[in-house]
Design a protein around this motif. Sequence first.
Motif, mmCIF file in Angstrom:
data_model
loop_
_atom_site.group_PDB
_atom_site.id
_atom_site.type_symbol
_atom_site.label_atom_id
_atom_site.label_comp_id
_atom_site.label_asym_id
_atom_site.label_seq_id
_atom_site.Cartn_x
_atom_site.Cartn_y
_atom_site.Cartn_z
ATOM 1 N N GLU A 34 0.839 -1.211 0.000
ATOM 2 C CA GLU A 34 0.000 0.000 0.000
ATOM 3 C C GLU A 34 0.870 1.256 0.000
ATOM 4 O OE1 GLU A 34 -0.471 -2.325 2.674
ATOM 5 O OE2 GLU A 34 -1.963 -3.406 1.492
ATOM 6 N N GLU A 35 1.950 1.242 0.796
ATOM 7 C CA GLU A 35 2.851 2.400 0.861
ATOM 8 C C GLU A 35 3.557 2.605 -0.494
ATOM 9 O OE1 GLU A 35 4.236 2.564 5.531
ATOM 10 O OE2 GLU A 35 5.146 1.055 4.233
ATOM 11 N N GLU A 37 2.357 1.786 -3.442
ATOM 12 C CA GLU A 37 1.360 2.344 -4.367
ATOM 13 C C GLU A 37 1.123 3.819 -4.075
ATOM 14 O OE1 GLU A 37 -2.186 -0.044 -4.436
ATOM 15 O OE2 GLU A 37 -1.077 -1.841 -5.019
ATOM 16 N N GLN A 38 1.100 4.167 -2.796
ATOM 17 C CA GLN A 38 0.892 5.563 -2.412
ATOM 18 C C GLN A 38 2.073 6.421 -2.900
ATOM 19 O OE1 GLN A 38 0.415 6.211 1.810
ATOM 20 N NE2 GLN A 38 0.180 8.413 1.546
ATOM 21 N N ARG A 39 3.312 5.932 -2.704
ATOM 22 C CA ARG A 39 4.503 6.666 -3.174
ATOM 23 C C ARG A 39 4.451 6.856 -4.691
ATOM 24 N NH1 ARG A 39 9.209 6.550 0.333
ATOM 25 N NH2 ARG A 39 8.262 7.453 2.163
ATOM 26 N N GLU A 42 2.016 9.523 -5.573
ATOM 27 C CA GLU A 42 2.563 10.849 -5.265
ATOM 28 C C GLU A 42 3.570 11.273 -6.338
ATOM 29 O OE1 GLU A 42 4.290 10.455 -1.378
ATOM 30 O OE2 GLU A 42 2.323 10.321 -0.378
#
Length: 166
Positions: A34-35, A37-39, A42
């Motif tokens: 999840e992190e 994908e979030q990065r 961004e």
Amino acid sequence: MEDHNTANLSEPASPANSVASAEIAAEFAALSVEEKEQRRAEWSQELARVEEEINTLRTVLASKTRHASDLKRKLGITVWKEVTDDMNQGLKNLKESTVYQRTESVLKSTGEKTASVFGSITSGISSKLSQMKNSESMRSIEASVGSAYENVKALSSVVRWRSQFR
């Protein structure tokens, strides 16, 4: 691991960049799915903003370039005049440079020395010719040539005189 390879494509290859890329790849690998994908989301948004800014800057630059060209045309500044002015300024800068002035000085000095050497050589040759002309040997040669000329002239007169009587 594919993220490590894509990070290296945009960065110059150097030992410092390789170490930094390895550290970033290690940090990224430690993130959860999840992190990650979030990065990526961004980074994608930031990339889109940066590309939009680049396009805006290109548009503004093109507009300013057209405006500058219009103003130059109105002022009578042509491309030829700009090139000529740039060349003249470049030549002026060159002539004012220390290297040019030293070279010019050396060439001028060399030219003067060369002229002096040739002047000395010419003077020496003239002096020798003058000495030869005034020498006893030259006077003797002149007298011999003059005497031979007179003899040929006299002989020629005799031959003409004899041919009249034949």
